[in-house]
Design a protein around this motif. Structure first.
Motif, short mmCIF file in Angstrom:
data_model
loop_
_atom_site.label_atom_id
_atom_site.label_comp_id
_atom_site.label_asym_id
_atom_site.label_seq_id
_atom_site.Cartn_x
_atom_site.Cartn_y
_atom_site.Cartn_z
N GLY A 985 0.37 -1.30 -0.04
CA GLY A 985 -0.20 -0.18 -0.27
C GLY A 985 1.25 1.41 -0.21
N ILE A 986 2.10 0.91 -0.29
CA ILE A 986 3.44 2.41 0.12
C ILE A 986 3.76 2.71 -1.18
N LEU A 987 3.94 3.77 -1.47
CA LEU A 987 4.83 4.25 -2.73
C LEU A 987 6.19 4.02 -2.81
N ASP A 988 5.96 3.10 -4.36
CA ASP A 988 7.81 2.90 -3.88
C ASP A 988 8.72 3.90 -4.12
N LYS A 989 9.73 4.22 -3.70
CA LYS A 989 10.67 5.29 -2.81
C LYS A 989 11.10 5.41 -4.68
N ASP A 990 11.19 7.51 -4.89
CA ASP A 990 11.49 7.77 -6.09
C ASP A 990 10.10 7.77 -7.38
N ILE A 991 8.99 7.71 -6.46
CA ILE A 991 8.19 7.03 -7.79
C ILE A 991 7.16 8.18 -7.36
N ASN A 992 7.34 8.82 -8.69
CA ASN A 992 6.41 10.27 -9.17
C ASN A 992 4.85 9.40 -9.66
N PHE A 993 3.87 9.92 -8.43
CA PHE A 993 2.70 9.62 -9.25
C PHE A 993 1.10 10.72 -8.71
N ILE A 994 0.87 10.28 -9.63
CA ILE A 994 -0.60 11.41 -9.09
C ILE A 994 -2.21 10.53 -9.52
N SER A 995 -3.27 10.21 -8.48
CA SER A 995 -3.80 10.36 -8.60
C SER A 995 -4.78 9.72 -9.13
N LYS A 996 -5.25 9.36 -10.65
CA LYS A 996 -6.86 9.79 -10.94
C LYS A 996 -8.07 9.67 -9.99
N PRO A 997 -8.99 10.34 -9.61
CA PRO A 997 -9.40 11.83 -10.81
C PRO A 997 -8.42 12.85 -10.00
N PHE A 998 -8.17 13.65 -11.08
CA PHE A 998 -6.67 14.20 -10.99
C PHE A 998 -7.71 16.00 -11.04
#
Length: 1013
Positions: A985-998
């Motif tokens: 449930g936790i983003l990997d290190k150095d991952i850039n992410f934006i959740s939909k809907p944005f």
């Protein structure tokens, strides 16, 4: 009457010879009287002179003794005495007291030694005496002597030593030697020393010294008495003989003892052959059964043909020698025992007086047999008896007592005291002292004793004996001490052997890994034995089991539960059902301590009213079972959440893609349409509905722990302070918000947006619980959770935590609702007023963040929710640092590759990027994207890719693109990530992410952020 006359005639003939032997003794009365007067006068004069001289010498001796004793008294010590009770504490009094005791002890005849003085009133008072304070004869300082005679006062006033007495006072009759003690400085009488001799002792001494004169008097008196007796006898001899004859005749007939007069028959050689009956009295007839008229004149062998020769030989010896015989013997012909006295009354004749002692003999034989039985019993049981007669100072031992001591019972040369001394030597030094002390206490105070001590007999036999003594009282006085001495060697060895066996069994039981107790059941539970583990498992000491009530009240503090357990014990024991004698999981509670659990199995022994209890500590098993049950519940909950998560994840991807298109186009329409346009209002409604739908999707993903978290090092105080204004608007004016934020609070790792959402949900939940208003408190603190807390909460590890607490004063939560509180779609609110996702979302966020959440509540007393997140050592707040940096959102001509399999989202993203000043190129699948990147003639600065795509996921695409363009930056976007870029449930290190809907702003800012990173 004729028979009695015959008896008297026979008796008269027998007594005539006595009168013939009387010789007259003549003396005139005048001569006798003169002689008596002369002797009496002489004896009186001599006696008086002797006694007077002896008394004079005794008084001179007493005066000399008194003077010698008085010389030893220290007059200075005497002068310091005041004659009051205060003297008792004075050392001068103590010295004089000891001196008086010494004088009394070393001076013969002295009964009291004392010092006296005249007080101001002219009365004689005691200063000190020789008696101990506990004695009834003790005279305390200042006691007035009221019985003093005038001559007694002379010693106090004239200052001349004197001997006074005999004088009677309250203590007895005394002769006193009094010596004044003159103070050499003042010349006055400081005190008078006195020494008393008892009158009885004084007169005894006088008698010894005047023995000669007393003897003369006695001889004279004896002579006078003899002369008087002879005179009287002479005058009354005839009358007395006549009376005596009559009395003898009466005595012969009326006496109770049998009497017979016999004539001995001898052979020519002078040997006794037989004897003839001359006279017999009625008692003879009664005791022998023989009639006088039938046997008078006959010989004994004619009357009793089988007569034993012993009778003839004995009586013949009496008739020949004249020496009387006294003996007892059985007459076998008459079948009776007789006690006989035989004496010669005339030459060739003898008289027998006898008693029938058959009953006495039978009693004696019975007594002897009883004594023999007693001795045999004592010999077999090895118990000897003894009796000490205090007044006679005589000790009596039984045969077994002699045998135990190995003493000779015939050793008559020893006195009772010597026997006691020899007996004490058979004991060891310590034992002898103990026995002697106990014996004296019994003799003096009547204290019984019972001792068991080592013993060595006179022949060296070593053994153990038990000696017992008890006092016998008569009219309150101790007159005897009786007791016994028992050889208990075998018993002691058996007892020691039994004790060793018991110790062995006890050691075995004490070292068993289970608790063992042996106890009675009725009328109350009383413990006969418990081992160490039993006390340990019940968490008590053995000393707590001195009484049944102590046990119950120590083990079961709760009164209601205690009575419940007691009733169960009694009912189960009465039932006799073995199945009911096994008690599982009994809680043992202690205030301030963790509850432990035991299981007990009981075995009844009805014939002895006993019960054996075996106890196991099953606390760990209980914990394991609880943990297993908790794990099963967690598995069920996990399966439930997994099912919901799969459902949420299944729809989230497509649903969020649609919401992304809907929300952003609605937002762009609102920007392009003029104010007041009806279409703008419609677009606004579309946007609101889309945003609510987006929140619902986020909640579904959050409680199912599918929402990707961007974990950052942050401070809870800043998070709370940041959303506090918004929280105040949400709760309204009726509810007072208080915050207690701990200064110096440590940081934790969490997703700030999700944490804000969790706080917001808790605040809304508390607001809804206080419809009439109240107080809501948010608190933060650094907390240490110890091992005890971890034991009570199996899924919690001990360690350092940051706590966030949200408390309200609302309605509270029912106990039954607590277990389902965090379940999705569970709500206690009215229909239509809650989705049941608020607390489930909080639970999912906290658990996904590696934290713990607990609720504490009672109906009507509000509720408190506590969140525990692990502390971190990093001091920098990433959120705070990010907020300080201004980020531009516009593009600078960078070329961005957008990969999205959903055409609507792809078209929207391209439009937003180009509107923001970026150059774009798009692809609907991975293959198209890879071909674009393979063209080296065109640059690609940023790859924006959907995570979930039909062929390969976004993570794999990014890795392939980086092989072609190592410097390219990547931004992932998705409404549902699965595990491509997320772990647990936790983003990997150095991952850039934006959740939909944005929305437009979030998207453009994130793109700029990634390009500038």
């Amino acid at each position: 009457m004729r028979k009695k006359s015959v008896k008297r005639r026979e008796m008269s003939e027998w007594t005539d010879s006595v009168e013939e032997t009387r010789k007259p003794f003549l003396m005139t009365r005048a001569r006798t009287a003169v002689l008596i007067l002369i002797v009496l006068a002489t004896a009186t004069i001599l006696g008086y002179l002797g006694i007077r001289d002896a008394d004079k010498r005794q008084r001179e001796m007493l005066l000399v003794q008194s003077r010698l004793a008085a010389v030893s008294v220290d007059i200075e010590d005497v002068a310091k005495l005041t004659g009051t009770a205060a003297d008792i504490e004075s050392p001068d009094y103590a010295r004089l007291k000891e001196q008086m005791k010494y004088i009394r002890a070393v001076t013969s005849r002295c009964r009291f030694a004392y010092l006296m003085r005249l007080n101001e009133a002219g009365e004689i008072i005691f200063l000190v005496d020789s008696e101990p304070s506990e004695s009834t004869d003790y005279s305390p300082p200042g006691q007035i002597y009221t019985e003093a005679s005038k001559s007694f006062f002379g010693a106090f006033k004239g200052g001349v030593p004197l001997v006074e007495g005999p004088v009677k006072d309250r203590w007895g009759a005394w002769i006193s030697g009094l010596v004044p003690l003159i103070d050499p400085e003042s010349g006055k009488i400081s005190a008078v020393f006195g020494m008393d001799v008892e009158s009885l002792v004084w007169y005894r001494e006088l008698a010894k010294e005047s023995a000669f004169f007393a003897a003369v008097c006695l001889i004279a008196i004896a002579f006078i008495a003899a002369m008087s007796v002879l005179q009287v006898q002479t005058n009354r001899a005839s009358q007395r003989i006549a009376n005596s004859k009559k009395k003898y005749e009466t005595l012969f007939v009326e006496m109770l003892d049998g009497l017979a007069v016999h004539e001995m028959i001898f052979s020519e050689a002078g040997d006794p052959l037989d004897y003839r009956f001359l006279a017999v009295n009625p008692a003879f007839e009664r005791q022998t059964g023989l009639k006088g008229k039938e046997i008078i004149g006959k010989t004994a062998l004619e009357v009793i043909p089988g007569l034993e020769s012993l009778w003839i030989e004995t009586y013949g010896r009496v008739a020949i020698t004249g020496e009387p015989e006294h003996f007892s013997h059985i007459s076998r012909d008459l079948a009776k025992y007789y006690e006989v006295t035989a004496f010669r009354n005339a030459p060739g004749q003898f008289t027998t007086i006898f008693q029938d002692i058959t009953k006495n003999k039978i009693a004696e034989n019975a007594l002897r047999e009883s004594e023999e039985l007693l001795n045999a019993t004592q010999r077999i049981s090895k118990v000897g008896g003894w009796e000490w007669d205090i007044r006679a100072q005589n000790m009596v031992w039984t045969e077994e007592t002699f045998r135990i001591h190995d003493f000779d019972p015939e050793d008559s040369g020893l006195t009772s005291s010597q026997f006691i001394e020899r007996s004490l030597k058979c004991y060891g030094a310590d034992a002898a002292k103990a026995v002697e002390t106990a014996f004296k206490a019994c003799v003096e105070r009547g204290e019984p004793y019972d001792l068991e001590v080592p013993f060595t007999s006179a022949k060296g036999r070593k053994m153990w004996v038990r000696t017992i003594g008890n006092a016998i009282f008569e009219k309150g006085d101790i007159v005897k001490v009786v007791g016994n001495v028992m050889d208990v060697t075998e018993l002691k060895f058996a007892r020691d052997s039994l004790k060793e066996r018991e110790d062995f069994i006890r050691a075995v039981l004490d070292n068993l890994p289970i608790g063992i107790a042996v106890n009675s059941v009725f009328p109350e539970i009383r413990f006969e034995y418990i081992n160490e583990h039993f006390a340990k498992y019940y968490r008590i000491g053995k000393e707590d089991l001195t009484s049944p009530n102590d046990f119950w009240e120590t083990v079961y503090k709760d009164d209601e539960f205690r009575e419940e357990v007691k009733k169960r014990v009694i009912d189960d024991c009465l039932s006799g059902d073995p199945a009911r004698m096994i008690w599982e999981m009994i809680p043992i509670k202690r205030e301030g301590e963790a509850t432990t659990y035991i299981t007990a199995r009981n075995v009844q022994i009805p014939e002895r009213n006993m019960m054996i209890s075996m106890v196991w500590d099953v606390t760990e098993r209980k914990k394991a079972e609880d943990a297993l049950r908790h794990a099963e519940e967690q598995v069920k909950q996990s399966q439930k959440m997994e099912a919901v998560g799969r459902l949420a994840g299944g729809i989230a991807h497509d649903f969020n893609n649609m919401l992304t298109v809907i929300n952003n186009y609605a937002e762009m329409m609102m920007e392009e349409l003029p104010d007041g346009s009806s279409l703008k209002e419609s677009a606004e409604q579309i946007l609101c509905a889309g945003r609510r739908s987006a929140e619902l999707t986020k909640q579904l993903l959050a409680f199912s722990r599918k929402q990707p978290l961007e974990m950052k090092n942050l401070n809870l105080n800043r998070i709370v302070s940041g959303i506090e204004p918004m929280l105040r608007r949400i709760i309204g004016e009726d509810i007072k918000l208080r915050t207690h934020l701990s200064s110096g609070l440590d940081n934790t790792m969490a997703d700030p947006r999700q944490l804000e959402q969790a706080i917001l949900n808790l605040v809304v939940n508390s607001r809804d619980a206080m419809p009439g208003g109240g107080c809501l408190t948010i608190e933060t603190a650094d907390i240490e959770l110890d091992e005890n807390y971890a034991e009570l909460h199996p899924d919690v590890k001990s360690g350092s935590y940051v706590m966030l607490s949200v408390s309200d004063t609302g309605n509270g939560i029912a106990e039954a609702d607590k277990e389902r509180l965090f379940e999705p779609f569970f709500t206690t609110k009215e229909r239509g007023k809650g989705t049941g996702l608020g607390l489930a979302t909080v639970y999912g966020i906290v658990k996904q963040s590696g934290g713990h959440i607990f609720v504490y509540s009672e109906l009507g007393k509000g509720a408190t929710f506590k969140i525990y997140l692990s502390r971190v050592d990093l001091d920098q707040d990433e959120e705070e640092i990010a907020a300080k940096h201004s980020v531009r959102t516009g593009g600078g001509g960078e070329r961005i590759l957008v990969v999205e399999d959903e055409p609507g989202v792809l078209k929207l993203a391209v439009r937003l990027l180009e509107a923001g000043g970026y150059s774009t190129v798009s692809a609907t699948c991975a293959d198209d994207a890879l071909r674009i990147c393979a063209d080296t003639n065109k640059s690609v600065d940023l790859l924006i890719t959907d995570v979930v795509m039909p062929d390969i996921n976004g993570r794999e695409l990014a890795e392939r693109v980086k092989k072609l363009r190592p410097n390219v930056k990547v931004l992932y976007m998705s409404g549902y990530t699965e595990n491509a870029i997320v772990h647990h449930g936790i983003l990997d290190k150095d991952i850039n992410f934006i959740s939909k809907p944005f929305n437009v702003e979030d998207f453009t800012r994130k793109v700029r952020d990634v390009l500038d990173s």
